[in-house]
Design a protein around this motif. Structure first.
Motif, mmCIF file in Angstrom:
data_model
loop_
_atom_site.group_PDB
_atom_site.id
_atom_site.type_symbol
_atom_site.label_atom_id
_atom_site.label_comp_id
_atom_site.label_asym_id
_atom_site.label_seq_id
_atom_site.Cartn_x
_atom_site.Cartn_y
_atom_site.Cartn_z
ATOM 1 N N ASN A 137 9.629 43.454 1.380
ATOM 2 C CA ASN A 137 10.119 44.616 1.448
ATOM 3 C C ASN A 137 9.021 45.194 3.097
ATOM 4 O O ASN A 137 8.073 44.572 3.118
ATOM 5 C CB ASN A 137 9.557 45.749 1.294
ATOM 6 C CG ASN A 137 9.839 47.290 1.967
ATOM 7 O OD1 ASN A 137 10.034 47.577 3.222
ATOM 8 N ND2 ASN A 137 9.735 48.259 0.414
ATOM 9 N N ARG A 138 9.740 44.575 4.245
ATOM 10 C CA ARG A 138 9.016 44.716 5.394
ATOM 11 C C ARG A 138 8.973 45.386 6.260
ATOM 12 O O ARG A 138 8.884 46.115 7.104
ATOM 13 C CB ARG A 138 10.140 43.671 5.953
ATOM 14 C CG ARG A 138 11.616 42.167 5.824
ATOM 15 C CD ARG A 138 9.875 41.861 4.880
ATOM 16 N NE ARG A 138 8.755 41.188 6.082
ATOM 17 C CZ ARG A 138 7.408 40.308 5.559
ATOM 18 N NH1 ARG A 138 7.344 40.501 4.388
ATOM 19 N NH2 ARG A 138 7.164 40.149 6.495
ATOM 20 N N ALA A 139 9.145 47.552 4.887
ATOM 21 C CA ALA A 139 8.893 48.451 5.937
ATOM 22 C C ALA A 139 7.084 47.998 6.987
ATOM 23 O O ALA A 139 6.437 47.163 5.719
ATOM 24 C CB ALA A 139 9.124 49.516 5.636
ATOM 25 N N PRO A 140 7.205 48.705 7.529
ATOM 26 C CA PRO A 140 5.591 49.495 7.198
ATOM 27 C C PRO A 140 4.636 49.130 6.484
ATOM 28 O O PRO A 140 4.814 50.373 5.489
ATOM 29 C CB PRO A 140 4.950 49.995 8.610
ATOM 30 C CG PRO A 140 6.320 50.526 8.976
ATOM 31 C CD PRO A 140 7.669 49.580 8.614
ATOM 32 N N GLY A 173 4.201 47.752 15.963
ATOM 33 C CA GLY A 173 3.695 47.634 15.076
ATOM 34 C C GLY A 173 4.131 46.138 14.620
ATOM 35 O O GLY A 173 5.625 45.319 15.950
ATOM 36 N N ILE A 174 3.843 45.300 13.772
ATOM 37 C CA ILE A 174 4.658 44.081 13.604
ATOM 38 C C ILE A 174 4.096 43.541 12.079
ATOM 39 O O ILE A 174 2.964 43.527 11.845
ATOM 40 C CB ILE A 174 3.387 42.899 14.969
ATOM 41 C CG1 ILE A 174 4.338 41.497 14.347
ATOM 42 C CG2 ILE A 174 2.347 43.217 13.940
ATOM 43 C CD1 ILE A 174 3.642 40.247 15.555
ATOM 44 N N ARG A 175 5.280 42.986 12.121
ATOM 45 C CA ARG A 175 5.152 42.341 10.297
ATOM 46 C C ARG A 175 4.828 40.934 9.995
ATOM 47 O O ARG A 175 6.244 40.411 11.235
ATOM 48 C CB ARG A 175 6.521 42.844 8.864
ATOM 49 C CG ARG A 175 5.335 44.894 8.772
ATOM 50 C CD ARG A 175 4.230 44.844 7.558
ATOM 51 N NE ARG A 175 4.804 43.652 6.316
ATOM 52 C CZ ARG A 175 5.374 44.376 5.278
ATOM 53 N NH1 ARG A 175 5.246 44.838 5.253
ATOM 54 N NH2 ARG A 175 5.037 42.903 4.484
ATOM 55 N N GLY A 176 5.220 40.183 8.998
ATOM 56 C CA GLY A 176 5.957 38.764 8.931
ATOM 57 C C GLY A 176 4.021 38.002 8.723
ATOM 58 O O GLY A 176 2.813 38.139 9.337
ATOM 59 N N LYS A 207 5.460 35.614 18.382
ATOM 60 C CA LYS A 207 6.155 35.988 19.236
ATOM 61 C C LYS A 207 5.052 36.932 20.534
ATOM 62 O O LYS A 207 5.544 36.715 21.486
ATOM 63 C CB LYS A 207 5.664 37.910 19.213
ATOM 64 C CG LYS A 207 6.641 37.792 17.297
ATOM 65 C CD LYS A 207 7.237 39.510 16.596
ATOM 66 C CE LYS A 207 8.008 39.456 15.336
ATOM 67 N NZ LYS A 207 9.358 39.451 16.238
ATOM 68 N N VAL A 208 3.803 35.803 20.345
ATOM 69 C CA VAL A 208 3.031 35.792 21.557
ATOM 70 C C VAL A 208 3.421 34.287 22.413
ATOM 71 O O VAL A 208 3.733 34.376 23.600
ATOM 72 C CB VAL A 208 1.641 35.716 21.306
ATOM 73 C CG1 VAL A 208 0.834 35.186 22.480
ATOM 74 C CG2 VAL A 208 1.811 36.426 20.718
ATOM 75 N N ASP A 226 2.079 40.331 24.829
ATOM 76 C CA ASP A 226 0.980 39.380 25.146
ATOM 77 C C ASP A 226 -0.136 39.469 24.464
ATOM 78 O O ASP A 226 -0.969 37.845 24.343
ATOM 79 C CB ASP A 226 0.544 40.823 26.139
ATOM 80 C CG ASP A 226 1.926 40.944 27.483
ATOM 81 O OD1 ASP A 226 1.781 40.002 27.886
ATOM 82 O OD2 ASP A 226 2.005 41.908 27.998
ATOM 83 N N ALA A 227 -0.096 39.588 23.413
ATOM 84 C CA ALA A 227 -0.523 39.180 22.573
ATOM 85 C C ALA A 227 -0.794 39.956 20.958
ATOM 86 O O ALA A 227 -0.143 40.926 20.787
ATOM 87 C CB ALA A 227 -2.822 39.519 23.194
ATOM 88 N N VAL A 228 -1.313 39.011 19.356
ATOM 89 C CA VAL A 228 -1.584 40.223 18.515
ATOM 90 C C VAL A 228 -3.465 40.006 17.996
ATOM 91 O O VAL A 228 -3.937 39.143 18.547
ATOM 92 C CB VAL A 228 -0.222 39.431 17.671
ATOM 93 C CG1 VAL A 228 1.078 39.920 17.749
ATOM 94 C CG2 VAL A 228 -0.894 37.593 17.058
ATOM 95 N N VAL A 229 -3.166 40.545 17.406
ATOM 96 C CA VAL A 229 -4.595 40.687 16.360
ATOM 97 C C VAL A 229 -4.251 40.199 15.402
ATOM 98 O O VAL A 229 -3.736 40.797 14.714
ATOM 99 C CB VAL A 229 -5.213 42.432 16.452
ATOM 100 C CG1 VAL A 229 -6.497 42.238 16.309
ATOM 101 C CG2 VAL A 229 -5.378 42.585 18.304
#
Length: 314
Positions: free
Chosen positions: A46-49, A144-147, A155-156, A162-165
């Motif tokens: 399930n790819r929902a948040p 928001g981001i999943r994966g 994605k960066v 521009d960035a991910v944490v």
């Protein structure tokens, strides 16, 4: 001939790497054969948040079901994914030595948080990270981001963000620390309770295996630290997707080792925060966390943790 110990794991690269670390240690220290068994969880399909899926347990319940059904003998989880309440028939047999629990930034052009221009788009699926990023007042746009790790980092590198944490521990375990542009100081961003630690579960009635796993895999200082952090979360009655950060460390005190725990809970926009710290005896790690969280509740923490729908109804 003894049957091999079956270790349940999610199928992702990180999950399999973590489970392999535990499986190899079981094989080495218990002198038994071990095999990995892949289990698909709700969080994988399930790819929902995560917050909309309920957060706590979405990566855990299928592995626990496999344990109770006798399909696997041991399950390995990222400890931050575990619900804080007890699970019938399941024992948290061991918490091995923890990886570095801090969060990290993966940004374009080698930038740090302070160097990102106003309006930079930063990806994270964690309400805890979102709130703490907003609280820094850097003018960042949070999305928001999943994966898996490669998807997020891609994605960066692909220019979408521009960035991910991310959690440093996951990158360390799959040997991808080269992509990190900043290790974020906990003063700026407290990690999730249990972040960087692994949970090794088995059936509670398999007492021999519980005892052997605890004897050969347990790190007592890591267990004390995560007990304190998870006690904060449990006392606040917050799930693993709530805007709560907590980090405990073990240090030498006047009367022996002590646990020192820091915690924060924030409004989703970072505009209000409650931050506290406390210390106490190692043997009372959970009590230290409980008392710290009780103080946060006295200051109004519950109102920050409630889901937005409940706050609107109030």
């Amino acid at each position: 001939m003894n049957l091999p110990i079956r270790v349940g794991t999610r199928a992702s690269l990180l999950a399999r790497t973590q489970s392999t670390l535990v499986a190899d240690r079981i094989a080495e220290r218990l002198g038994v054969e071990v095999e990995l068994v892949e289990v698909t969880t709700e969080g994988d399909v399930n790819r929902a948040p995560l917050a909309t899926l309920g957060g706590a347990g979405v990566f855990v319940s299928a592995l626990r079901d496999a344990l109770l059904d006798g399909k696997v003998d041991v399950a390995v989880h990222s400890l931050k994914d575990l619900p804080t309440g007890p699970a019938a028939g399941i024992a948290l047999a061991a918490v091995p030595l923890r990886e570095d629990p801090r969060d990290v930034l993966v940004a374009r052009d080698g930038l740090t948080l302070g160097e990102l221009p106003v309006g930079s788009v930063v990806g994270t699926g964690s309400p805890r990270r979102v709130a703490q990023l907003h609280a820094l007042g850097l003018g960042l746009e949070i999305t928001g981001i999943r994966g898996n790790i490669d998807t997020r980092v891609g994605k960066v590198t692909g220019g979408e963000l521009d960035a991910v944490v991310l959690a440093r521990a996951g990158l360390a375990r799959i040997d991808r620390l080269d992509v990190v542009t900043e290790v974020i100081d906990p003063i700026q961003m407290l990690p999730a309770p249990g972040q960087g630690a692994l949970a090794v579960e088995c059936r509670s009635d398999d007492t021999d295996l519980v005892e052997r796993l605890r004897e050969h895999l347990e790190d007592p200082f890591t267990r004390a630290a995560v007990d304190a952090e998870r006690a904060v979360l449990a006392t606040l009655e917050a799930g693993c997707s709530a805007p709560v950060g907590s980090l405990a460390e073990v240090a030498e005190g006047d009367d022996g080792p002590e646990v020192w725990v820091r915690a924060v809970t924030l409004a989703p926009d970072g505009g209000v925060e409650i931050r506290r710290s406390a210390s106490g005896p190692l043997a009372d790690a959970a009590g230290v966390g409980q008392r710290l969280a009780a103080g946060m509740l006295d200051e109004g923490a519950a109102a920050l943790i409630e889901p937005p729908a409940r706050r609107q109804q109030a």
